[in-house]
Write a protein that holds these residues in place. Structure first.
Motif, PDB file in Angstrom:
ATOM      1  N   PRO A 124       0.844  -1.204   0.000  1.00  0.00           N
ATOM      2  CA  PRO A 124       0.000   0.000   0.000  1.00  0.00           C
ATOM      3  C   PRO A 124       0.874   1.245   0.000  1.00  0.00           C
ATOM      4  CG  PRO A 124      -0.015  -1.032   2.166  1.00  0.00           C
ATOM      5  CD  PRO A 124       0.692  -1.985   1.249  1.00  0.00           C
ATOM      6  N   ASP A 125       0.404   2.289  -0.645  1.00  0.00           N
ATOM      7  CA  ASP A 125       1.213   3.506  -0.756  1.00  0.00           C
ATOM      8  C   ASP A 125       1.557   4.076   0.605  1.00  0.00           C
ATOM      9  OD1 ASP A 125       2.182   5.783  -2.664  1.00  0.00           O
ATOM     10  OD2 ASP A 125       1.029   6.802  -1.099  1.00  0.00           O
ATOM     11  N   TRP A 126       0.674   3.939   1.574  1.00  0.00           N
ATOM     12  CA  TRP A 126       0.925   4.544   2.876  1.00  0.00           C
ATOM     13  C   TRP A 126       2.030   3.828   3.661  1.00  0.00           C
ATOM     14  CZ3 TRP A 126      -0.126   0.936   6.637  1.00  0.00           C
ATOM     15  CH2 TRP A 126      -1.078  -0.049   6.363  1.00  0.00           C
ATOM     16  N   ALA A 127       2.479   2.663   3.172  1.00  0.00           N
ATOM     17  CA  ALA A 127       3.572   1.962   3.838  1.00  0.00           C
ATOM     18  C   ALA A 127       4.777   1.780   2.931  1.00  0.00           C
ATOM     19  CB  ALA A 127       3.099   0.590   4.325  1.00  0.00           C
ATOM     20  N   ALA A 128       4.708   2.292   1.699  1.00  0.00           N
ATOM     21  CA  ALA A 128       5.750   2.022   0.709  1.00  0.00           C
ATOM     22  C   ALA A 128       7.075   2.688   1.050  1.00  0.00           C
ATOM     23  CB  ALA A 128       5.281   2.463  -0.678  1.00  0.00           C
ATOM     24  N   TRP A 129       7.082   3.684   1.918  1.00  0.00           N
ATOM     25  CA  TRP A 129       8.312   4.409   2.253  1.00  0.00           C
ATOM     26  C   TRP A 129       9.181   3.670   3.268  1.00  0.00           C
ATOM     27  CZ3 TRP A 129       8.446   5.722   7.435  1.00  0.00           C
ATOM     28  CH2 TRP A 129       7.205   5.705   8.109  1.00  0.00           C
ATOM     29  N   VAL A 130       8.674   2.586   3.832  1.00  0.00           N
ATOM     30  CA  VAL A 130       9.441   1.843   4.829  1.00  0.00           C
ATOM     31  C   VAL A 130      10.482   0.977   4.118  1.00  0.00           C
ATOM     32  CG1 VAL A 130       9.341   0.199   6.730  1.00  0.00           C
ATOM     33  CG2 VAL A 130       7.463   1.811   6.371  1.00  0.00           C
ATOM     34  N   ASP A 131      11.754   1.228   4.400  1.00  0.00           N
ATOM     35  CA  ASP A 131      12.839   0.455   3.816  1.00  0.00           C
ATOM     36  C   ASP A 131      13.938   0.283   4.866  1.00  0.00           C
ATOM     37  OD1 ASP A 131      14.051   2.950   3.968  1.00  0.00           O
ATOM     38  OD2 ASP A 131      14.008   3.318   1.811  1.00  0.00           O
ATOM     39  N   GLU A 132      15.074  -0.266   4.446  1.00  0.00           N
ATOM     40  CA  GLU A 132      16.152  -0.528   5.389  1.00  0.00           C
ATOM     41  C   GLU A 132      16.670   0.759   6.041  1.00  0.00           C
ATOM     42  OE1 GLU A 132      17.356  -3.265   6.523  1.00  0.00           O
ATOM     43  OE2 GLU A 132      16.377  -4.744   5.244  1.00  0.00           O
ATOM     44  N   THR A 133      16.732   1.841   5.260  1.00  0.00           N
ATOM     45  CA  THR A 133      17.225   3.096   5.819  1.00  0.00           C
ATOM     46  C   THR A 133      16.263   3.641   6.866  1.00  0.00           C
ATOM     47  OG1 THR A 133      18.364   3.631   3.755  1.00  0.00           O
ATOM     48  CG2 THR A 133      17.953   5.451   5.272  1.00  0.00           C
ATOM     49  N   GLU A 134      14.975   3.616   6.553  1.00  0.00           N
ATOM     50  CA  GLU A 134      13.976   4.059   7.533  1.00  0.00           C
ATOM     51  C   GLU A 134      14.072   3.222   8.804  1.00  0.00           C
ATOM     52  OE1 GLU A 134      10.799   5.021   9.927  1.00  0.00           O
ATOM     53  OE2 GLU A 134      11.805   6.212   8.397  1.00  0.00           O
ATOM     54  N   LEU A 135      14.265   1.921   8.638  1.00  0.00           N
ATOM     55  CA  LEU A 135      14.359   1.057   9.816  1.00  0.00           C
ATOM     56  C   LEU A 135      15.627   1.353  10.619  1.00  0.00           C
ATOM     57  CD1 LEU A 135      13.172  -1.140  11.524  1.00  0.00           C
ATOM     58  CD2 LEU A 135      14.136  -2.845   9.953  1.00  0.00           C
TER      59      LEU A 135
END
Length: 312
Positions: A178-189
């Motif tokens: 979903p677009d609202w979760a698409a920004w979560v990646d290794e860098t964000e984590l």
């Protein structure tokens, strides 16, 4: 109202979400709220098939969360709570467990009672099932980690961070997110991991991941760096801790400086020239208050590491 029309509305919602990369909740709240109210009005007045209604309710839940975050970010927590509650109701009716979990996560983020916030975050993770996209699983687990860190629960924090990283590792190429979760990646984590260990006063665990996140972003500035010279609390800025300079200050900020506390017991750092002279030193160019980079990644990094922002 047709399925195609709901798809168009969802695409519009995704485009409007990009405003959050550039503007604060005080600027976006009314925009997001009007979108939510318009969809709510459509559901009340227009007949549709059961499947289209389900999709529209899912969209309504998403828009309520978007407006709720803007309300919270703009200083209106009561309005935010009401919108999250409406989001939960719409998500339940739509049978959308991912959005239901995200509504719990948002509510946990603004709950003042730390133990209660951790409990609400646990309820968000309890909505995860076999059909939950990997990005959503990672998002819910990292928000659970933050709630546990604020509540002073290091073991649960570490467990949640590990679950989030496992979710990202399990993500398949081409898997729909979903677009609202698409920004979560290794860098964000990595950013969230650094925040959690900073909150738990574990600088030796926080600094490496924050450094890695910084290296993975666009060219850093003092405003976007987790180790900004005069920014908010940093992993090594707790009273009584040594405050070393960054590994390569000239490489990061072209600023031959060292860090020293602004005063006894201060949680802030000031950037001083490294000449070793004494007296009153001027601030170096790196600690000037010029405008920060506003790229989406830089903006997110700034808001995440400041401890005052949440993931949109």
């Amino acid at each position: 109202m047709t399925t195609e029309y709901v798809t168009q509305l969802r695409a519009r919602t995704a485009r409007l979400r990009r405003l959050d990369d550039l503007l604060g909740g005080g600027d976006t709240y009314r925009v997001y709220l009007s979108e939510f109210q318009a969809t709510k009005s459509l559901l009340r007045t227009i007949s549709t098939t059961d499947e289209t209604r389900r999709l529209a309710l899912s969209l309504l839940a998403e828009q309520a969360q978007q407006a709720g975050w803007a309300a919270f970010d703009g200083g209106h927590p009561a309005e935010a709570s009401n919108l999250y509650e409406e989001s939960m109701a719409a998500a339940r009716e739509a049978g959308d467990s991912s959005l239901l979990g995200n509504a719990f996560a948002f509510l946990a983020y603004q709950t003042a009672d730390r133990a209660q916030a951790a409990e609400i975050a646990a309820r968000s993770c309890a909505t995860i099932n076999g059909g939950t996209p990997a990005g959503v699983r990672a998002l819910l687990h990292e928000r659970m980690a933050w709630a546990c860190a604020v509540a002073g629960q290091p073991a649960k924090t570490e467990h949640a961070l590990e679950a989030a990283r496992t979710a990202l590792a399990d993500q398949q190429d081409g898997e729909d997110q979903p677009d609202w979760a698409a920004w979560v990646d290794e860098t964000e984590l990595d950013i969230m991991t650094g925040r959690c260990w900073t909150e738990l006063r574990r600088p030796l665990r926080a600094v490496p991941v924050l450094t890695r996140a910084l290296d993975a972003t666009t060219t850093p500035t003092p405003a976007t760096s987790p180790f900004t010279c005069r920014g908010s609390r940093t992993p090594t800025s707790r009273p009584g801790r040594l405050r070393p300079p960054p590994p390569s200050p000239t490489a990061r900020w072209t600023c031959p400086s060292v860090w020293r506390p602004c005063g006894p017991g201060s949680g802030s750092l000031r950037c001083w020239p490294s000449s070793g002279s004494t007296g009153t030193f001027p601030r170096c160019a790196a600690s000037s208050s010029g405008p920060a980079s506003r790229t989406p990644r830089a903006s997110r990094c700034l808001r995440s590491t400041s401890g005052s922002g949440a993931p949109p």
